[in-house]
Design a protein around this motif. Structure first.
Motif, PDB file in Angstrom:
ATOM      1  N   ARG A   1       3.686   6.720   5.650  1.00 32.85           N
ATOM      2  CA  ARG A   1       3.945   6.523   4.215  1.00 32.85           C
ATOM      3  C   ARG A   1       3.783   7.853   3.474  1.00 32.85           C
ATOM      4  O   ARG A   1       2.981   8.714   3.858  1.00 32.85           O
ATOM      5  N   ALA A   2       4.549   8.006   2.421  1.00 32.12           N
ATOM      6  CA  ALA A   2       4.566   9.263   1.672  1.00 32.12           C
ATOM      7  C   ALA A   2       3.260   9.505   0.914  1.00 32.12           C
ATOM      8  O   ALA A   2       2.817  10.641   0.791  1.00 32.12           O
ATOM      9  N   HIS A   3       2.654   8.448   0.425  1.00 34.34           N
ATOM     10  CA  HIS A   3       1.441   8.586  -0.369  1.00 34.34           C
ATOM     11  C   HIS A   3       0.236   8.133   0.442  1.00 34.34           C
ATOM     12  O   HIS A   3       0.212   7.034   0.959  1.00 34.34           O
ATOM     13  N   SER A   4      -0.746   9.010   0.571  1.00 34.20           N
ATOM     14  CA  SER A   4      -2.002   8.701   1.265  1.00 34.20           C
ATOM     15  C   SER A   4      -1.786   8.155   2.673  1.00 34.20           C
ATOM     16  O   SER A   4      -2.244   7.063   3.001  1.00 34.20           O
ATOM     17  N   PRO A   5      -1.090   8.906   3.517  1.00 33.16           N
ATOM     18  CA  PRO A   5      -0.892   8.406   4.879  1.00 33.16           C
ATOM     19  C   PRO A   5      -2.220   8.272   5.623  1.00 33.16           C
ATOM     20  O   PRO A   5      -3.198   8.950   5.289  1.00 33.16           O
TER      21      PRO A   5
ATOM     22  N   PRO B   1       3.507   3.834  -4.692  1.00 30.34           N
ATOM     23  CA  PRO B   1       2.668   4.771  -5.446  1.00 30.34           C
ATOM     24  C   PRO B   1       1.884   4.134  -6.588  1.00 30.34           C
ATOM     25  O   PRO B   1       0.717   4.490  -6.811  1.00 30.34           O
ATOM     26  N   ASP B   2       2.470   3.173  -7.310  1.00 28.15           N
ATOM     27  CA  ASP B   2       1.743   2.572  -8.430  1.00 28.15           C
ATOM     28  C   ASP B   2       0.573   1.723  -7.943  1.00 28.15           C
ATOM     29  O   ASP B   2      -0.486   1.684  -8.573  1.00 28.15           O
ATOM     30  N   VAL B   3       0.732   1.075  -6.797  1.00 27.72           N
ATOM     31  CA  VAL B   3      -0.360   0.288  -6.215  1.00 27.72           C
ATOM     32  C   VAL B   3      -1.476   1.224  -5.777  1.00 27.72           C
ATOM     33  O   VAL B   3      -2.655   1.000  -6.070  1.00 27.72           O
ATOM     34  N   ARG B   4      -1.128   2.289  -5.082  1.00 25.17           N
ATOM     35  CA  ARG B   4      -2.132   3.239  -4.603  1.00 25.17           C
ATOM     36  C   ARG B   4      -2.899   3.853  -5.770  1.00 25.17           C
ATOM     37  O   ARG B   4      -4.120   3.962  -5.732  1.00 25.17           O
ATOM     38  N   ALA B   5      -2.186   4.244  -6.809  1.00 23.00           N
ATOM     39  CA  ALA B   5      -2.838   4.880  -7.962  1.00 23.00           C
ATOM     40  C   ALA B   5      -3.800   3.912  -8.654  1.00 23.00           C
ATOM     41  O   ALA B   5      -4.933   4.283  -8.991  1.00 23.00           O
ATOM     42  N   ALA B   6      -3.359   2.682  -8.858  1.00 22.56           N
ATOM     43  CA  ALA B   6      -4.206   1.700  -9.531  1.00 22.56           C
ATOM     44  C   ALA B   6      -5.466   1.408  -8.727  1.00 22.56           C
ATOM     45  O   ALA B   6      -6.578   1.349  -9.282  1.00 22.56           O
ATOM     46  N   LEU B   7      -5.325   1.241  -7.429  1.00 22.43           N
ATOM     47  CA  LEU B   7      -6.488   0.913  -6.607  1.00 22.43           C
ATOM     48  C   LEU B   7      -7.380   2.126  -6.373  1.00 22.43           C
ATOM     49  O   LEU B   7      -8.598   1.983  -6.243  1.00 22.43           O
ATOM     50  N   LEU B   8      -6.796   3.315  -6.345  1.00 21.76           N
ATOM     51  CA  LEU B   8      -7.602   4.526  -6.207  1.00 21.76           C
ATOM     52  C   LEU B   8      -8.585   4.632  -7.377  1.00 21.76           C
ATOM     53  O   LEU B   8      -9.778   4.906  -7.180  1.00 21.76           O
ATOM     54  N   ASP B   9      -8.099   4.395  -8.572  1.00 18.58           N
ATOM     55  CA  ASP B   9      -8.978   4.434  -9.745  1.00 18.58           C
ATOM     56  C   ASP B   9     -10.090   3.390  -9.634  1.00 18.58           C
ATOM     57  O   ASP B   9     -11.252   3.680  -9.910  1.00 18.58           O
ATOM     58  N   LYS B  10      -9.743   2.180  -9.214  1.00 24.45           N
ATOM     59  CA  LYS B  10     -10.735   1.113  -9.080  1.00 24.45           C
ATOM     60  C   LYS B  10     -11.767   1.456  -8.000  1.00 24.45           C
ATOM     61  O   LYS B  10     -12.968   1.238  -8.184  1.00 24.45           O
ATOM     62  N   GLN B  11     -11.308   2.008  -6.865  1.00 22.49           N
ATOM     63  CA  GLN B  11     -12.217   2.351  -5.775  1.00 22.49           C
ATOM     64  C   GLN B  11     -13.170   3.469  -6.176  1.00 22.49           C
ATOM     65  O   GLN B  11     -14.379   3.385  -5.930  1.00 22.49           O
TER      66      GLN B  11
ATOM     67  N   ALA C   1       0.817  -1.220   0.000  1.00 23.39           N
ATOM     68  CA  ALA C   1       0.000   0.000   0.000  1.00 23.39           C
ATOM     69  C   ALA C   1       0.847   1.265   0.000  1.00 23.39           C
ATOM     70  O   ALA C   1       0.362   2.334  -0.363  1.00 23.39           O
ATOM     71  N   ALA C   2       2.096   1.158   0.400  1.00 23.10           N
ATOM     72  CA  ALA C   2       2.992   2.323   0.405  1.00 23.10           C
ATOM     73  C   ALA C   2       3.572   2.601  -0.981  1.00 23.10           C
ATOM     74  O   ALA C   2       4.189   3.649  -1.192  1.00 23.10           O
TER      75      ALA C   2
ATOM     76  N   ALA D   1       1.425  -1.742  16.441  1.00 18.58           N
ATOM     77  CA  ALA D   1       1.983  -0.386  16.511  1.00 18.58           C
ATOM     78  C   ALA D   1       2.911  -0.120  15.326  1.00 18.58           C
ATOM     79  O   ALA D   1       2.894   0.985  14.760  1.00 18.58           O
ATOM     80  N   ASP D   2       3.704  -1.123  14.925  1.00 20.39           N
ATOM     81  CA  ASP D   2       4.573  -0.975  13.751  1.00 20.39           C
ATOM     82  C   ASP D   2       3.737  -0.750  12.494  1.00 20.39           C
ATOM     83  O   ASP D   2       4.065   0.088  11.657  1.00 20.39           O
ATOM     84  N   ARG D   3       2.653  -1.489  12.376  1.00 19.27           N
ATOM     85  CA  ARG D   3       1.753  -1.319  11.223  1.00 19.27           C
ATOM     86  C   ARG D   3       1.165   0.084  11.224  1.00 19.27           C
ATOM     87  O   ARG D   3       1.101   0.751  10.188  1.00 19.27           O
TER      88      ARG D   3
END
Length: 187
Positions: free
Chosen positions: A153-157, A85-95, A82-83, A144-146
């Motif tokens: 994370r830099a994208h969509s914390p 950027p390509d994963v976040r972008a792809a799933l953001l479009d799907k969501q 999830a951290a 707590a680590d999670r």
């Protein structure tokens, strides 16, 4: 109408959001299941992964992966993927495509801040660290680590939306939490 439910791991988001969607007669989006499915898919391009929901079942390229995506290993890997950027972008479009029509209860870490900042109701679900660790069956330091990984994370914390209603689920059962959310929706 769109209800966005965000919060840290183990706060009860999936259970509560699913039950709230049923109580309201809305569709349910488990955004975390999408990240888990991408994690299970390995190194495949996240844009090419087909993720679908069939009731409570999560389908990855047509295969039911509902149980396979709920292991601690996949959960940890999903947080790491999830951290990216390509994963976040792809799933953001799907969501966003899924949420474009109808009434939804959507849950995740950034639904109210990134996926659907215009949601009609935003709820930040939380609970004590010990309670969340117990619910997840993991040591508190792993949870707590999670949390730290998701927050930093830099994208969509993972952060609460400024206009989110905070709801602490520590010591509450699912029905009590759902009743509070339904009351907020019907307000």
């Amino acid at each position: 109408m769109l209800v966005a439910i965000d919060g840290p791991a183990g706060a009860g988001k999936s259970t509560v959001a699913r039950a709230a969607a049923r109580a309201l007669g809305f569709a349910y989006l488990d955004s975390g299941a999408m990240y888990r499915a991408v994690a299970l898919a390995g190194e495949r391009d996240p844009a090419s992964v087909r993720i679908a929901f069939d009731g409570d079942r999560v389908l990855l390229d047509g295969d039911d992966v509902s149980e396979a995506i709920r292991t601690p290993e996949i959960s940890d890997l999903a947080s790491r993927r999830a951290a990216e950027p390509d994963v976040r972008a792809a799933l953001l479009d799907k969501q966003r495509a899924l949420l474009a029509n109808g009434d939804w209860v959507a849950e995740g870490r950034d639904v109210g801040t990134v996926v659907a900042p215009g949601a009609d109701l935003k709820v930040w679900l939380t609970a004590s660290l010990d309670e969340r660790a117990k619910r997840r069956g993991q040591p508190a330091d792993e949870v707590a680590d999670r949390d730290e990984r998701d927050r930093s994370r830099a994208h969509s914390p993972m952060v609460a939306a400024d206009d989110a209603v905070e709801l602490d689920t520590t010591g509450l059962d699912v029905d009590e939490v759902v009743a509070r959310i339904v009351a907020l929706v019907r307000g």
